[in-house]
Design a protein around this motif. Structure first.
Motif, mmCIF file in Angstrom:
data_model
loop_
_atom_site.group_PDB
_atom_site.id
_atom_site.type_symbol
_atom_site.label_atom_id
_atom_site.label_comp_id
_atom_site.label_asym_id
_atom_site.label_seq_id
_atom_site.Cartn_x
_atom_site.Cartn_y
_atom_site.Cartn_z
ATOM 1 N N LEU A 194 0.915 -1.116 -0.095
ATOM 2 C CA LEU A 194 -0.070 0.177 -0.126
ATOM 3 C C LEU A 194 0.985 1.240 0.156
ATOM 4 N N THR A 195 2.019 1.199 0.896
ATOM 5 C CA THR A 195 2.710 2.588 0.751
ATOM 6 C C THR A 195 3.477 2.663 -0.665
ATOM 7 N N ALA A 196 3.941 1.642 -1.085
ATOM 8 C CA ALA A 196 4.538 1.767 -2.582
ATOM 9 C C ALA A 196 3.543 2.128 -3.583
ATOM 10 N N MET A 197 2.236 1.957 -3.338
ATOM 11 C CA MET A 197 1.172 2.418 -4.282
ATOM 12 C C MET A 197 0.765 3.713 -3.953
ATOM 13 N N GLY A 198 1.382 4.268 -2.769
ATOM 14 C CA GLY A 198 0.811 5.694 -2.303
ATOM 15 C C GLY A 198 -0.487 5.811 -1.649
ATOM 16 N N ILE A 199 -0.724 4.619 -1.128
ATOM 17 C CA ILE A 199 -2.099 4.724 -0.656
ATOM 18 C C ILE A 199 -2.086 4.624 1.023
ATOM 19 N N ASP A 200 -2.432 5.782 1.454
ATOM 20 C CA ASP A 200 -2.258 5.956 2.803
ATOM 21 C C ASP A 200 -3.351 4.866 3.891
ATOM 22 N N SER A 201 -4.621 4.727 3.274
ATOM 23 C CA SER A 201 -5.371 3.796 4.224
ATOM 24 C C SER A 201 -6.336 3.170 3.016
ATOM 25 N N ALA A 202 -6.989 2.078 3.274
ATOM 26 C CA ALA A 202 -7.953 1.200 2.385
ATOM 27 C C ALA A 202 -8.915 0.451 3.101
ATOM 28 N N ASN A 203 -10.091 0.307 2.556
ATOM 29 C CA ASN A 203 -11.096 -0.744 3.051
ATOM 30 C C ASN A 203 -10.509 -1.886 2.945
ATOM 31 N N VAL A 204 -10.721 -2.988 3.571
ATOM 32 C CA VAL A 204 -9.986 -4.375 3.422
ATOM 33 C C VAL A 204 -11.170 -5.568 3.405
ATOM 34 N N ILE A 205 -10.999 -6.533 2.531
ATOM 35 C CA ILE A 205 -11.838 -7.590 2.439
ATOM 36 C C ILE A 205 -10.812 -8.933 2.684
ATOM 37 N N GLY A 206 -11.038 -9.788 3.502
ATOM 38 C CA GLY A 206 -10.221 -10.753 3.691
ATOM 39 C C GLY A 206 -11.257 -12.184 3.601
ATOM 40 N N TRP A 207 -10.459 -13.357 3.079
ATOM 41 C CA TRP A 207 -11.162 -14.676 3.242
ATOM 42 C C TRP A 207 -10.150 -15.447 3.995
ATOM 43 N N SER A 208 -10.640 -16.361 4.642
ATOM 44 C CA SER A 208 -9.793 -17.352 5.435
ATOM 45 C C SER A 208 -8.564 -16.876 5.907
ATOM 46 N N ASP A 209 -7.317 -17.197 5.305
ATOM 47 C CA ASP A 209 -6.195 -16.689 5.830
ATOM 48 C C ASP A 209 -6.077 -15.251 5.454
ATOM 49 N N GLY A 210 -6.688 -14.640 4.560
ATOM 50 C CA GLY A 210 -6.797 -13.389 4.141
ATOM 51 C C GLY A 210 -7.569 -12.593 5.256
ATOM 52 N N GLY A 211 -8.464 -13.303 6.002
ATOM 53 C CA GLY A 211 -9.114 -12.509 7.070
ATOM 54 C C GLY A 211 -8.269 -12.442 8.278
ATOM 55 N N ILE A 212 -7.115 -13.436 8.469
ATOM 56 C CA ILE A 212 -6.207 -13.181 9.615
ATOM 57 C C ILE A 212 -5.135 -12.112 9.238
ATOM 58 N N LEU A 255 -7.926 -17.162 15.330
ATOM 59 C CA LEU A 255 -7.132 -16.543 16.027
ATOM 60 C C LEU A 255 -5.884 -17.554 16.386
ATOM 61 N N VAL A 256 -6.273 -18.800 16.488
ATOM 62 C CA VAL A 256 -5.340 -19.832 17.113
ATOM 63 C C VAL A 256 -5.611 -21.235 16.028
ATOM 64 N N PRO A 257 -4.764 -22.144 16.115
ATOM 65 C CA PRO A 257 -4.779 -23.286 15.028
ATOM 66 C C PRO A 257 -5.565 -24.466 15.539
ATOM 67 N N ASP A 258 -5.925 -24.369 16.851
ATOM 68 C CA ASP A 258 -6.152 -25.585 17.749
ATOM 69 C C ASP A 258 -7.807 -26.044 17.863
ATOM 70 N N SER A 259 -8.163 -26.761 18.655
ATOM 71 C CA SER A 259 -9.660 -27.200 18.572
ATOM 72 C C SER A 259 -10.384 -26.151 19.084
ATOM 73 N N THR A 260 -10.126 -25.309 19.907
ATOM 74 C CA THR A 260 -10.972 -24.425 20.244
ATOM 75 C C THR A 260 -11.342 -23.242 19.190
ATOM 76 N N ALA A 261 -10.714 -23.333 17.855
ATOM 77 C CA ALA A 261 -11.097 -22.496 16.809
ATOM 78 C C ALA A 261 -11.625 -23.380 15.801
ATOM 79 N N VAL A 262 -11.063 -24.526 15.495
ATOM 80 C CA VAL A 262 -11.349 -25.352 14.323
ATOM 81 C C VAL A 262 -11.995 -26.581 14.852
ATOM 82 N N TYR A 263 -13.164 -26.842 13.967
ATOM 83 C CA TYR A 263 -13.681 -28.260 14.326
ATOM 84 C C TYR A 263 -13.019 -29.542 14.128
#
Length: 279
Positions: free
Chosen positions: A112-130, A153-161
């Motif tokens: 984003l810095t290289a593109m000259g963008i100070d801030s952006a809205n963001v959409i993330g899916w799965s790892d993109g959400g992380i 937030l974590v990779p264990d059974s508290t987060a993943v079925y």
């Protein structure tokens, strides 16, 4: 064994399902807009569509820009849609021995810095959400608003079925056992990332400053209660659980997903407490 790992990524992130949809533009392989940025020791492949307010869109593990073939045509009408292949994925090569979500979040900050963008809205899916979460935590000025689906937030059974963990674990063990035999480090690094990360404390979520829309399917690979935990720890958050849906909410609910996320970006966040809870 490589075929097993590839099959896992297909199951988790539905990349082939997205790419099988009708599309006239070769998203993810478009010479008309594709460009590389040399940043942080790698060449990051990007594509940009449309004009307007910047919108950064981040794909999941083993995916690519093409995963958002159902979102780009909608959002490019009103936004400058910025997409990139994550480090060690798609056309973005990375020969290093390590891979972390923090590295990728820092990549997006640099992009984003290289593109000259100070801030952006963001959409993330799965790892993109992380990656969205970590971008907002590590580089808060870069994120105006964010909407993500299927993050943990974590990779264990508290987060993943449990049934998901049981599917992944044997493949992870095989990858660790045979990593020296693989012709590429990429499959091993992505599998290691999937099983060992992320590790984001709740206290970090509480520092997020931007309005956030937390999304998941009611039968996602991520536990609903974990998604709710993420929602309750982000100060300015809304929650959207989609019925009869697994991990691929941007596909299963493509029209609703696009419209609701768009409305979220365009609507001022409002605090709802006390008497306002009755309305």
């Amino acid at each position: 064994m490589k075929k097993l790992i590839l099959a896992l990524f297909i199951i988790f992130f539905s990349s082939l399902l997205v790419q099988s949809q009708e599309k006239k533009v070769p998203y993810g392989n478009n010479p008309a807009t594709g460009k590389y940025y040399e940043l942080r020791g790698i060449k990051i492949y990007t594509e940009v569509y449309g004009t307007g307010e910047p919108l950064l869109v981040i794909h999941g593990n083993g995916g690519s820009i093409a995963d958002f073939s159902l979102q780009i045509p909608y959002f490019e009408k009103n936004y400058k849609v910025i997409l990139a292949d994550n480090r060690a994925q798609g056309k973005t090569r990375d020969n290093g021995d390590s891979l972390t979500y923090e590295m990728m979040a820092d990549d997006y900050d640099a992009l984003l810095t290289a593109m000259g963008i100070d801030s952006a809205n963001v959409i993330g899916w799965s790892d993109g959400g992380i990656n969205s979460l970590l971008l907002a935590i590590r580089h808060p000025k870069k994120v105006k608003k964010m909407a993500f689906t299927g993050a943990n937030l974590v990779p264990d059974s508290t987060a993943v079925y449990k049934d998901v963990a049981e599917l992944v674990q044997p493949m992870y063990e095989n990858a660790m056992k045979n990593k020296d035999k693989l012709s590429s480090k990429t499959s091993w690094k992505l599998m290691k990332l999937l099983v060992e990360q992320p590790n984001i404390p709740l206290t970090d979520l509480q520092t997020i400053q931007c309005p956030t829309l937390v999304i998941a399917g009611d039968h996602d690979v991520i536990r609903v209660e974990h998604t709710v935990q993420i929602f309750t720890n982000i100060p300015k958050a809304n929650l959207w659980i989609l019925p009869n849906s697994g991990h691929a909410t941007p596909i299963a609910y493509k029209d609703e997903f696009n419209a609701v996320v768009d409305r979220f970006f365009k609507t001022t966040y409002r605090e709802i407490n006390s008497k306002a809870r009755f309305y």
